[in-house]
Write a protein that holds these residues in place. Sequence first.
Motif, PDB file in Angstrom:
ATOM      1  N   HIS A   1       0.852  -1.184   0.000  1.00  0.00           N
ATOM      2  CA  HIS A   1       0.000   0.000   0.000  1.00  0.00           C
ATOM      3  C   HIS A   1       0.892   1.239   0.000  1.00  0.00           C
ATOM      4  N   THR A   2       0.347   2.356  -0.457  1.00  0.00           N
ATOM      5  CA  THR A   2       1.091   3.612  -0.365  1.00  0.00           C
ATOM      6  C   THR A   2       1.126   4.119   1.075  1.00  0.00           C
ATOM      7  N   LYS A   3       0.108   3.725   1.862  1.00  0.00           N
ATOM      8  CA  LYS A   3       0.054   4.093   3.278  1.00  0.00           C
ATOM      9  C   LYS A   3       0.712   2.997   4.120  1.00  0.00           C
ATOM     10  N   PRO A   4       1.232   3.336   5.304  1.00  0.00           N
ATOM     11  CA  PRO A   4       1.770   2.295   6.194  1.00  0.00           C
ATOM     12  C   PRO A   4       0.695   1.276   6.577  1.00  0.00           C
ATOM     13  N   LEU A   5       1.074   0.012   6.563  1.00  0.00           N
ATOM     14  CA  LEU A   5       0.174  -1.067   6.979  1.00  0.00           C
ATOM     15  C   LEU A   5       0.454  -1.505   8.413  1.00  0.00           C
ATOM     16  N   GLU A   6       1.640  -1.204   8.894  1.00  0.00           N
ATOM     17  CA  GLU A   6       2.044  -1.629  10.239  1.00  0.00           C
ATOM     18  C   GLU A   6       3.057  -0.625  10.779  1.00  0.00           C
ATOM     19  N   ALA A   7       2.930  -0.318  12.066  1.00  0.00           N
ATOM     20  CA  ALA A   7       3.931   0.512  12.743  1.00  0.00           C
ATOM     21  C   ALA A   7       4.775  -0.387  13.636  1.00  0.00           C
TER      22      ALA A   7
ATOM     23  N   GLN B   1      -7.014  -2.763   1.648  1.00  0.00           N
ATOM     24  CA  GLN B   1      -7.575  -1.443   1.938  1.00  0.00           C
ATOM     25  C   GLN B   1      -8.066  -1.345   3.381  1.00  0.00           C
ATOM     26  N   ALA B   2      -8.451  -2.498   3.963  1.00  0.00           N
ATOM     27  CA  ALA B   2      -8.984  -2.500   5.326  1.00  0.00           C
ATOM     28  C   ALA B   2      -7.884  -2.404   6.386  1.00  0.00           C
ATOM     29  N   ILE B   3      -6.691  -2.914   6.069  1.00  0.00           N
ATOM     30  CA  ILE B   3      -5.626  -2.995   7.080  1.00  0.00           C
ATOM     31  C   ILE B   3      -5.272  -1.634   7.679  1.00  0.00           C
TER      32      ILE B   3
ATOM     33  N   ASN C   1      -7.071   0.986   7.923  1.00  0.00           N
ATOM     34  CA  ASN C   1      -8.251   1.739   8.333  1.00  0.00           C
ATOM     35  C   ASN C   1      -8.164   2.162   9.804  1.00  0.00           C
ATOM     36  N   PRO C   2      -8.579   3.400  10.120  1.00  0.00           N
ATOM     37  CA  PRO C   2      -8.508   3.865  11.515  1.00  0.00           C
ATOM     38  C   PRO C   2      -9.237   2.974  12.508  1.00  0.00           C
ATOM     39  N   LYS C   3     -10.270   2.256  12.063  1.00  0.00           N
ATOM     40  CA  LYS C   3     -11.004   1.372  12.964  1.00  0.00           C
ATOM     41  C   LYS C   3     -10.548  -0.073  12.855  1.00  0.00           C
ATOM     42  N   GLY C   4      -9.477  -0.307  12.084  1.00  0.00           N
ATOM     43  CA  GLY C   4      -8.938  -1.653  11.989  1.00  0.00           C
ATOM     44  C   GLY C   4      -9.701  -2.505  10.996  1.00  0.00           C
ATOM     45  N   ILE C   5      -9.167  -3.672  10.746  1.00  0.00           N
ATOM     46  CA  ILE C   5      -9.751  -4.578   9.760  1.00  0.00           C
ATOM     47  C   ILE C   5     -11.123  -5.085  10.190  1.00  0.00           C
ATOM     48  N   GLN C   6     -11.425  -4.999  11.514  1.00  0.00           N
ATOM     49  CA  GLN C   6     -12.714  -5.479  12.013  1.00  0.00           C
ATOM     50  C   GLN C   6     -13.891  -4.735  11.397  1.00  0.00           C
ATOM     51  N   ARG C   7     -13.659  -3.477  10.991  1.00  0.00           N
ATOM     52  CA  ARG C   7     -14.749  -2.689  10.417  1.00  0.00           C
ATOM     53  C   ARG C   7     -15.296  -3.336   9.150  1.00  0.00           C
ATOM     54  N   ASP C   8     -14.403  -3.966   8.377  1.00  0.00           N
ATOM     55  CA  ASP C   8     -14.793  -4.575   7.101  1.00  0.00           C
ATOM     56  C   ASP C   8     -14.857  -6.090   7.175  1.00  0.00           C
ATOM     57  N   LYS C   9     -14.944  -6.645   8.397  1.00  0.00           N
ATOM     58  CA  LYS C   9     -14.840  -8.108   8.528  1.00  0.00           C
ATOM     59  C   LYS C   9     -15.952  -8.833   7.776  1.00  0.00           C
ATOM     60  N   TRP C  10     -17.189  -8.310   7.823  1.00  0.00           N
ATOM     61  CA  TRP C  10     -18.291  -9.015   7.157  1.00  0.00           C
ATOM     62  C   TRP C  10     -18.174  -8.904   5.643  1.00  0.00           C
TER      63      TRP C  10
END
Length: 395
Positions: A78-84, A365-367, A369-378
């Motif tokens: 991703h262009t954004k960081p996926l992990e700190a 795209q979910a990784i 996300n400010p609310k974490g991957i759980q937001r898009d889990k379904w």
Amino acid sequence: VGAGPAGATAAKILSEAGLCTLLLEKATFPRDKPCGGGLQMRVLHRFKYLEEHNLIDSFSTRIQIHSSSLLHPLDFHHTKPLEAMVLRQTFDEGLVTLAARTGAILQCGKEVQDLTNQKDHVRLVLSDGTTVESRLVIGADGIWSTIAKKIGMKQHCDHIGICAYNEYHLDQETIHDLYGEERSVHIHVQPYGLAGYGWVFPKKEHVNIGIVEFRQALTPKINKKNLQILFTQYLQLLKKQKLTPESFSTTTIHGGTFPTCPMNTLTADRVLLCGDAGGLTNPMTGEGIYYAMCSGEMAAKTAIKALENNTTDVRFLKCYQTQWNQEFSSDLSFLSRLSKRWGRDFEHLLEVVSKDKKLMNIICQAIPNPKGIQRDKWKIIRRFIFSYFTSKLKQ
């Protein structure tokens, strides 16, 4: 009690509110903790001061997941960081420093050995024989918490994760050669039949390597492994994949445990539990820092309200557990059920995901996300089910 991410976060918030706050820690700083040091990006969205005070060591913009056969890799970039990434020695000390700056009193080198609840205060007995009296106690003293034991809570030994790891110093040129500008994170799913995973977390001038086994996933067919032997084998696998230098010391191995099941209750009269002391981690991955800091924040805000209302009994303090359940309970219950799959073969599941570019893109795209991957889990689950049954029909 306990100056890790949970305790330090709570102490910072309490002292900022003007409360006289004592932060007790049995070790002395700087001190290390069993941890990979990887943070989901939602930690930084919720606790913005982590970046503001330079507590983050580095960022990774690529995550590669390897199946046990190595035949079905998943590559997320991703262009954004996926992990700190953080170094626990400097990260924990930095959090404690922030708490001290706001007025919290840090006392190191003394362990809490006893707790008694009095009529109008809690009395703590320390390892040097001295005592401390307080209107409230927040227990943030780790998986084998003394505070939890003293209020009748006990850790479930069949619901823990056990890890073997080490953090190696490498120069920046070697880090770049091995993991690229993206500082690629590598996850190996169930290496050598392990009911868990292996990780490679590259940082600015370090790489943290480890393996973890989830006890709740063990079955008669999958026995617990000798993690010391398996760690050595894992390093050999990484060397074959050119993910470690040719000359790489393997002499030192550290170990640790973390909880994968919350305590039955997080509160008692004048006492709140947070972080590992309350069993508050991700049961699927073992991620603990985010949950530690969130629970420390919630416990501190509950304590402030309790003291403002001049009440410290368990009936009022239970609003902390209610708030925790509202935000995290459903996700952690789902992840707890999912974590038992560490005892089953993931190979076909990873094969399905690796062949579905749309599913890969949804996850990527979910990784961050400010609310974490759980937001898009379904959304992820629905797409996976579609891909799974489509693959079955093609067989």
